[in-house]
Design a protein around this motif. Sequence first.
Motif, PDB file in Angstrom:
ATOM      1  N   PHE A 332     123.653  49.036  50.588  1.00 55.14           N
ATOM      2  CA  PHE A 332     124.365  49.822  51.594  1.00 55.14           C
ATOM      3  C   PHE A 332     123.506  49.885  52.851  1.00 55.14           C
ATOM      4  O   PHE A 332     122.341  50.287  52.812  1.00 55.14           O
ATOM      5  CB  PHE A 332     124.642  51.247  51.097  1.00 55.14           C
ATOM      6  CG  PHE A 332     125.755  51.342  50.099  1.00 55.14           C
ATOM      7  CD1 PHE A 332     127.069  51.444  50.513  1.00 55.14           C
ATOM      8  CD2 PHE A 332     125.485  51.328  48.740  1.00 55.14           C
ATOM      9  CE1 PHE A 332     128.096  51.537  49.594  1.00 55.14           C
ATOM     10  CE2 PHE A 332     126.501  51.425  47.812  1.00 55.14           C
ATOM     11  CZ  PHE A 332     127.824  51.527  48.243  1.00 55.14           C
ATOM     12  N   PHE A 333     124.090  49.470  53.973  1.00 52.39           N
ATOM     13  CA  PHE A 333     123.448  49.628  55.276  1.00 52.39           C
ATOM     14  C   PHE A 333     123.789  51.011  55.811  1.00 52.39           C
ATOM     15  O   PHE A 333     124.964  51.408  55.816  1.00 52.39           O
ATOM     16  CB  PHE A 333     123.950  48.555  56.239  1.00 52.39           C
ATOM     17  CG  PHE A 333     123.412  48.691  57.642  1.00 52.39           C
ATOM     18  CD1 PHE A 333     122.244  48.077  58.016  1.00 52.39           C
ATOM     19  CD2 PHE A 333     124.104  49.434  58.590  1.00 52.39           C
ATOM     20  CE1 PHE A 333     121.753  48.194  59.308  1.00 52.39           C
ATOM     21  CE2 PHE A 333     123.633  49.572  59.882  1.00 52.39           C
ATOM     22  CZ  PHE A 333     122.445  48.942  60.245  1.00 52.39           C
ATOM     23  N   THR A 334     122.791  51.743  56.246  1.00 50.58           N
ATOM     24  CA  THR A 334     123.025  53.107  56.731  1.00 50.58           C
ATOM     25  C   THR A 334     122.550  53.245  58.174  1.00 50.58           C
ATOM     26  O   THR A 334     121.500  52.719  58.555  1.00 50.58           O
ATOM     27  CB  THR A 334     122.288  54.139  55.859  1.00 50.58           C
ATOM     28  OG1 THR A 334     120.874  53.859  55.880  1.00 50.58           O
ATOM     29  CG2 THR A 334     122.787  54.089  54.430  1.00 50.58           C
ATOM     30  N   PHE A 335     123.340  53.945  58.949  1.00 49.66           N
ATOM     31  CA  PHE A 335     123.004  54.280  60.331  1.00 49.66           C
ATOM     32  C   PHE A 335     123.107  55.787  60.471  1.00 49.66           C
ATOM     33  O   PHE A 335     124.135  56.383  60.141  1.00 49.66           O
ATOM     34  CB  PHE A 335     123.962  53.584  61.297  1.00 49.66           C
ATOM     35  CG  PHE A 335     123.892  54.108  62.711  1.00 49.66           C
ATOM     36  CD1 PHE A 335     122.728  54.004  63.439  1.00 49.66           C
ATOM     37  CD2 PHE A 335     124.995  54.710  63.300  1.00 49.66           C
ATOM     38  CE1 PHE A 335     122.652  54.480  64.736  1.00 49.66           C
ATOM     39  CE2 PHE A 335     124.941  55.185  64.592  1.00 49.66           C
ATOM     40  CZ  PHE A 335     123.760  55.075  65.318  1.00 49.66           C
ATOM     41  N   THR A 336     122.026  56.390  60.930  1.00 47.49           N
ATOM     42  CA  THR A 336     121.963  57.845  61.052  1.00 47.49           C
ATOM     43  C   THR A 336     121.710  58.234  62.501  1.00 47.49           C
ATOM     44  O   THR A 336     120.836  57.658  63.155  1.00 47.49           O
ATOM     45  CB  THR A 336     120.836  58.419  60.170  1.00 47.49           C
ATOM     46  OG1 THR A 336     121.048  58.017  58.816  1.00 47.49           O
ATOM     47  CG2 THR A 336     120.807  59.937  60.244  1.00 47.49           C
ATOM     48  N   VAL A 337     122.499  59.179  62.987  1.00 46.87           N
ATOM     49  CA  VAL A 337     122.237  59.778  64.295  1.00 46.87           C
ATOM     50  C   VAL A 337     121.546  61.106  64.032  1.00 46.87           C
ATOM     51  O   VAL A 337     122.172  62.062  63.570  1.00 46.87           O
ATOM     52  CB  VAL A 337     123.542  59.996  65.092  1.00 46.87           C
ATOM     53  CG1 VAL A 337     123.222  60.537  66.474  1.00 46.87           C
ATOM     54  CG2 VAL A 337     124.327  58.701  65.205  1.00 46.87           C
ATOM     55  N   PHE A 338     120.262  61.154  64.274  1.00 45.97           N
ATOM     56  CA  PHE A 338     119.535  62.394  64.014  1.00 45.97           C
ATOM     57  C   PHE A 338     119.964  63.498  64.979  1.00 45.97           C
ATOM     58  O   PHE A 338     120.171  64.633  64.579  1.00 45.97           O
ATOM     59  CB  PHE A 338     118.023  62.150  64.127  1.00 45.97           C
ATOM     60  CG  PHE A 338     117.501  61.195  63.105  1.00 45.97           C
ATOM     61  CD1 PHE A 338     117.689  61.416  61.751  1.00 45.97           C
ATOM     62  CD2 PHE A 338     116.851  60.043  63.493  1.00 45.97           C
ATOM     63  CE1 PHE A 338     117.217  60.526  60.811  1.00 45.97           C
ATOM     64  CE2 PHE A 338     116.371  59.141  62.561  1.00 45.97           C
ATOM     65  CZ  PHE A 338     116.559  59.389  61.213  1.00 45.97           C
ATOM     66  N   ARG A 339     120.119  63.103  66.236  1.00 45.87           N
ATOM     67  CA  ARG A 339     120.577  64.088  67.226  1.00 45.87           C
ATOM     68  C   ARG A 339     120.783  63.398  68.569  1.00 45.87           C
ATOM     69  O   ARG A 339     120.168  62.366  68.842  1.00 45.87           O
ATOM     70  CB  ARG A 339     119.564  65.228  67.383  1.00 45.87           C
ATOM     71  CG  ARG A 339     118.221  64.777  67.913  1.00 45.87           C
ATOM     72  CD  ARG A 339     117.182  65.837  67.806  1.00 45.87           C
ATOM     73  NE  ARG A 339     116.889  66.172  66.436  1.00 45.87           N
ATOM     74  CZ  ARG A 339     116.012  65.503  65.669  1.00 45.87           C
ATOM     75  NH1 ARG A 339     115.405  64.448  66.146  1.00 45.87           N
ATOM     76  NH2 ARG A 339     115.760  65.879  64.434  1.00 45.87           N
ATOM     77  N   ILE A 340     121.656  63.990  69.360  1.00 47.06           N
ATOM     78  CA  ILE A 340     121.815  63.613  70.761  1.00 47.06           C
ATOM     79  C   ILE A 340     121.684  64.894  71.565  1.00 47.06           C
ATOM     80  O   ILE A 340     122.376  65.878  71.294  1.00 47.06           O
ATOM     81  CB  ILE A 340     123.174  62.944  71.019  1.00 47.06           C
ATOM     82  CG1 ILE A 340     123.220  61.599  70.293  1.00 47.06           C
ATOM     83  CG2 ILE A 340     123.415  62.748  72.508  1.00 47.06           C
ATOM     84  CD1 ILE A 340     124.557  60.924  70.341  1.00 47.06           C
TER      85      ILE A 340
END
Length: 594
Positions: A332-340
């Motif tokens: 599984f490829f995962t992309f995480t946005v920690f914060r903007i």
Amino acid sequence: MPPKVKEAVPKKPPPPVIRPPISESSLVHVPDDAVEGYQERLEKGIEWTLIEKAAKHHNELSSRPGIRTRTFAVALQNKINQSILSGFLNQESDITLEQQWELLPITLWDNEKFANEEAKICFENRNNITNDLIKLIKKAVKSGDSEVLKRELKLISILRVNDAQMTEIDESLLEYKNVVSLSLCGNFLSNLNGQLIPTGVKTLELQFNRMSNLEAFVEYLPTELLYLGLARNLLTNEFIEPLARLPYQITVLDLSDNDIYHLVPLLNTLAMLPNLQALLLVGNPCAVCHGYARTTLMRLPLLKWLDSRQIMATDRSEEPFEPHPDDLRAAFFTFTVFRIMSAPQPPKPEKGAVTTFHVELELPLLDATRRKFLLFRNHESLVEMLPPPEDGDWDDVKMPSAILNSKIVLDPEQSSHESDIYKNLTTKNSREILHYTIFETNKVQWNKVINFQEPAVKIFCPDLTALRDTFRTVITLRLIYSVTVTGKQGKPDKKSSHSMKPSSEHRVTLATIKCALRQPDWSQPSQHFHWDDSLGTNDAIHWGDGDLSVLQYSQAPVKVTKGKQDTDVGPSSRQLPPDNLTCHFGFGIETLRA
């Protein structure tokens, strides 16, 4: 009365892992009726990292037809002619060794003070034949005889003939009997005769060559060989069996960045090497599968280093472990946005409109639909339009009055500069299929610190080669602000029994960010990137081994514990968000942990 013995509480069984079905016909398989040249079309428009561009350039040079044969002797002589040794070995020169020696500091000074970085790299590459070249030259100058320099070169223990377009080695290499470390990287070598390698060699580097079949190569390698580097060659599962016959003493084996797909057959082969302590497999398709690290550590219990990471006791599982077959052929490829943080506050929408923020992620290599499309169809573009709607009055390229209305109310606390970007809304054409490559996060409302669900994007990848190649690319991210107007029921007219205003979405890109990915590290859940608009570039900063997820931000003033100074506040303590637009992202693959 004897104390009561606590009964052992049975451990709860782990929750079952949900695995999407994997077709037995692998995505790596290329059918006979595939369109000619589909691979080039598949990679068209892909932005590769700088290292990958260099690797592809070298591969094109080494695989072009009609390459002239260049032996070790010729390649070494060419390297010498381009180095600072050339003047001291030139028998036809009228300049004496002493005069050459006087000119040498000027050459070194010019390179150090006036050459750009590229020129310095080239200078270093031309003069890295061995260590302490200046010492060898000085000895010849003192004797006043260039023959001394020739004899000293034959006695060196470290020899490098890199990037010399060498196609084969010859018997002249055996003249360097004292060589312990031999480097022939960046050449065009495909078949090597181990009998032509000096018997005292303990370190042999063959990275960036054309090695594939190792059958004849391993038979006569030096018996004292400790390190063998075969990174960036053409190794596949088809020719890994000879690795079991490497010299008994081999301790470090570098197989990184090849095309070895199936993990278990490789590990069964490497288990035959009794002294193997360090192994590099990163950059192979097998190294991105779900069970890579845990399976490797189980099958090779004596291993101390894996992919340049020291193996800790906590990395190994004490319980017996047998990986599920799907864990070795998918991930599984995962992309995480920690914060903007500190995105400009948008104007207040008109009644009935919804404003949201989300991140778009372009991953063309991971989309199976796009691959199948290019595999069989001879079409110049992947942008297709659906047939026009039957209702001719539906014009979905017109903005509703809610967006064009000049009476949009802005938050009085926002400056006109901050809000200007929201005046550039364009209509999203919902009838257009864009490349099959865009993955979107969930949509969230504006806040000073915007948080998304974790992971923001999760993609099942049964094609390990495509997943590996994704980590060799530069990923494009877009922070999107959108205004969605829901459709409303209108008054019936004479032509139709009802009238419906269509839903429409209008958007603007607040930031376009480039992330040059690196091969994933099995010991780290993801690789982190920082970007803010004060950098003056679209390129994000790789955060190394730092963990951006532990940072905490608060809009309230930061409280410092009594007795502690501001500098004592740790990285996980809350801090005020920055004033400029800032984004923190993470990319990784899910792995089985011990």
